[in-house]
Design an enzyme around this catalytic site. Structure first.
Site, PDB file in Angstrom:
ATOM      1  N   TYR A  27     110.894  33.943  61.960  1.00 54.90           N
ATOM      2  CA  TYR A  27     111.317  35.066  62.964  1.00 54.90           C
ATOM      3  C   TYR A  27     112.291  34.671  63.936  1.00 54.90           C
ATOM      4  O   TYR A  27     112.331  33.496  64.474  1.00 54.90           O
ATOM      5  CB  TYR A  27     109.914  35.519  63.781  1.00 54.90           C
ATOM      6  CG  TYR A  27     109.079  36.442  62.933  1.00 54.90           C
ATOM      7  CD1 TYR A  27     109.256  37.251  62.067  1.00 54.90           C
ATOM      8  CD2 TYR A  27     107.454  36.085  62.707  1.00 54.90           C
ATOM      9  CE1 TYR A  27     108.400  38.174  61.365  1.00 54.90           C
ATOM     10  CE2 TYR A  27     106.714  36.783  62.150  1.00 54.90           C
ATOM     11  CZ  TYR A  27     107.201  37.861  61.395  1.00 54.90           C
ATOM     12  OH  TYR A  27     106.345  38.504  60.776  1.00 54.90           O
ATOM     13  N   LYS A  80      81.210  26.348  80.248  1.00 52.00           N
ATOM     14  CA  LYS A  80      81.489  27.746  80.026  1.00 52.00           C
ATOM     15  C   LYS A  80      82.221  28.056  78.818  1.00 52.00           C
ATOM     16  O   LYS A  80      82.951  26.857  78.306  1.00 52.00           O
ATOM     17  CB  LYS A  80      81.950  28.234  81.374  1.00 52.00           C
ATOM     18  CG  LYS A  80      83.406  27.283  81.824  1.00 52.00           C
ATOM     19  CD  LYS A  80      83.911  27.343  83.101  1.00 52.00           C
ATOM     20  CE  LYS A  80      85.166  26.577  83.333  1.00 52.00           C
ATOM     21  NZ  LYS A  80      85.238  26.554  85.030  1.00 52.00           N
ATOM     22  N   MET A  87     102.014  34.846  63.342  1.00 55.23           N
ATOM     23  CA  MET A  87     100.612  35.019  63.457  1.00 55.23           C
ATOM     24  C   MET A  87      99.784  34.206  62.909  1.00 55.23           C
ATOM     25  O   MET A  87      98.890  33.587  63.195  1.00 55.23           O
ATOM     26  CB  MET A  87     100.510  36.438  63.412  1.00 55.23           C
ATOM     27  CG  MET A  87      99.107  36.850  63.769  1.00 55.23           C
ATOM     28  SD  MET A  87      98.602  38.467  63.374  1.00 55.23           S
ATOM     29  CE  MET A  87      99.505  39.486  64.217  1.00 55.23           C
ATOM     30  N   ARG A  99      89.316  32.002  95.812  1.00 60.25           N
ATOM     31  CA  ARG A  99      88.857  32.213  94.422  1.00 60.25           C
ATOM     32  C   ARG A  99      87.741  32.916  94.824  1.00 60.25           C
ATOM     33  O   ARG A  99      87.415  34.025  95.049  1.00 60.25           O
ATOM     34  CB  ARG A  99      89.137  31.328  93.416  1.00 60.25           C
ATOM     35  CG  ARG A  99      89.193  32.164  92.168  1.00 60.25           C
ATOM     36  CD  ARG A  99      89.401  30.784  91.068  1.00 60.25           C
ATOM     37  NE  ARG A  99      88.333  29.952  90.924  1.00 60.25           N
ATOM     38  CZ  ARG A  99      88.132  29.195  89.693  1.00 60.25           C
ATOM     39  NH1 ARG A  99      89.123  29.105  89.004  1.00 60.25           N
ATOM     40  NH2 ARG A  99      87.442  28.194  90.013  1.00 60.25           N
TER      41      ARG A  99
HETATM   42  C1  LIG Z   1      85.366  25.215  85.351  1.00 60.10           C
HETATM   43  C2  LIG Z   1      84.777  24.761  86.527  1.00 60.10           C
HETATM   44  C3  LIG Z   1      84.378  23.309  86.402  1.00 60.10           C
HETATM   45  C4  LIG Z   1      84.956  22.349  85.458  1.00 60.10           C
HETATM   46  O1  LIG Z   1      86.155  21.950  85.693  1.00 60.10           O
HETATM   47  P1  LIG Z   1      86.909  21.044  84.701  1.00 60.10           P
HETATM   48  O2  LIG Z   1      88.241  21.127  85.288  1.00 60.10           O
HETATM   49  O3  LIG Z   1      87.100  21.509  83.194  1.00 60.10           O
HETATM   50  O4  LIG Z   1      86.514  19.833  85.008  1.00 60.10           O
HETATM   51  C5  LIG Z   1      83.829  22.903  87.719  1.00 60.10           C
HETATM   52  N1  LIG Z   1      83.295  23.662  88.532  1.00 60.10           N
HETATM   53  C6  LIG Z   1      83.797  24.992  88.745  1.00 60.10           C
HETATM   54  C7  LIG Z   1      83.250  25.818  89.837  1.00 60.10           C
HETATM   55  C8  LIG Z   1      84.610  25.496  87.767  1.00 60.10           C
HETATM   56  O5  LIG Z   1      84.895  26.896  87.666  1.00 60.10           O
END
Ligand SMILES: *Cc1c(COP(=O)(O)O)cnc(C)c1O
Length: 386
Positions: free
Chosen positions: A265, A45, A318, A143
């Protein structure tokens, strides 16, 4: 090395090199640690945690990985373009009005609520085809996913469940980064218990942390993300995964700052000695988190050049940041030099800790301005000419 932009590196503030062979090696290492019968998927992802989902997934496919997890329908479609045969799960579930697109591209939603299950089942009935889906069971994270009692009751509705092909039961750890957290054991037991009556359906619990926590967490399929990208999955032990990304930022100028003066800054850091400062062309617009800088009250992150550490001096702007190169031998850092500001010698988890965050945020936020290359990274400590 392949390149995406026609401009030479000299025109960019920094160079981001991504090592897909290292990603593949990390995947193989994790896969080799799994319980027998457990397969290793790859979570890709967020553009494969910033490494490029298409290129990374293709490399993992060549390594033997056949199952991938993305968050969003759009991400799944992108990966489908390069991997026509792969199994692709959509972790965020079934978004309204996407069932047709998912089904026609053989993408598998991870259904996370009763509403989603009913919608997918209805879609399958209308289409006259039992398309595959996974069900997400919430074992305590609150979640996504069905609560155990909800899951058990919906599994009793045969008409509904048999409308589609249920090919995976999944849950996700809330506190995996701390292997001593009691929540891990509670989630493990809850998952075992609620899935026990359905032994014919494969199960998946482990993200990277789950893989590293041991075989009882593995079940039938693991879905690591961060570890593939060299990240630190467990807070309690040293990270043994290879770094896969390196950012080298360009030195714009080297200047002398007399003791007592400040840099940047908010005048947040005062030179305690006559200080040599290298200004490099990367800032928070490039994903260098602002809190990674230093102030008079707190130390910050660092850069690395030819074996020398150069601490961040003052706030990150930035488009630029200051490195203290007083202790780097004269001549090593000059206008045009490239300094590693993340990579084999500058752990993303280290930088993240100064900004009170985790390396996930660093990797996924590296930004679009770097010149991007794919190629091998040097070993930690390696200097030019080694
Ligand atoms: C992001 C995610 C993973 C991978 O998690 P990592 O901690 O990056 O290994 C696996 N399962 C679900 C449902 C996730 O949201």
């Amino acid at each position: 090395m392949t390149s995406q932009s026609p401009l030479p590196d000299s025109h960019a503030g920094g160079v981001l090199t991504i090592d897909t062979d290292a990603i593949a090696a990390n995947w193989s290492l994790l896969a080799s640690q799994l319980a027998s019968g457990c397969s290793c998927a790859a979570t890709i992802k967020a553009d494969a945690y910033g490494t490029g989902a298409k290129i990374t997934s293709k490399r993992l496919w060549d390594e033997g990985c056949t199952t991938f997890c993305v968050a969003l329908p759009g991400e799944a479609l992108e990966v489908r373009k390069v991997l026509p045969q792969a199994k692709i799960y959509v972790l965020d579930g079934l978004f309204p009005d996407t069932a047709e697109t998912l089904a026609s591209n053989s993408l598998v939603p991870v259904l996370g609520s009763e509403e989603e299950i009913r919608e997918w089942a209805g879609f399958c009935r209308t289409a006259g085809q039992a398309f595959p889906a996974a069900i997400h069971i919430d074992t305590g994270m609150n979640r996504l996913g069905l609560r155990p009692e909800q899951f058990s009751s919906i599994m009793g509705d045969a008409t509904l469940i048999n409308s589609f092909s249920l090919d995976l039961l999944l849950t996700h750890l809330a506190c995996g980064s701390d292997p001593n957290h009691p929540m891990n054991g509670r989630q493990l037991s809850a998952f075992r218990e609620v899935t026990a009556p359905f032994s014919q359906i494969p199960r998946s619990l482990a993200n990277s942390a789950g893989v590293l926590m041991g075989k009882e967490f593995h079940f039938d399929m693991a879905r690591p993300g961060i570890s593939l990208y060299g990240g630190k999955a467990l807070d309690t032990q040293a990270n043994t995964m290879a770094a896969v990304a390196r950012v080298e930022a360009r030195v714009m100028t080297v200047r002398s700052v007399p003791a007592g003066e400040t840099v940047g800054y908010a005048a947040s850091r005062t030179a305690r000695r006559d200080t040599r400062i290298a200004m490099v062309a990367a800032g928070y617009a490039d994903g260098m988190l602002r809190l990674t800088g230093s102030t008079d009250a707190s130390e910050g992150g660092y850069g690395w050049i030819e074996g020398h550490i150069a601490p961040l001096f003052g706030r990150i702007s930035m488009d630029m940041m200051a490195l203290d190169v007083t202790d780097v031998p004269q001549g090593v850092v000059k206008r045009g030099s490239l300094v590693e500001i993340l990579g084999p010698n500058v752990a993303a988890s280290d930088l993240a800790s100064y900004a009170q965050t985790i390396d996930y945020e660093y990797l996924t936020g590296l930004g679009k301005r770097y010149r991007r290359h794919y190629g091998r990274l040097p070993a930690p400590g390696a200097r030019p000419g080694d």
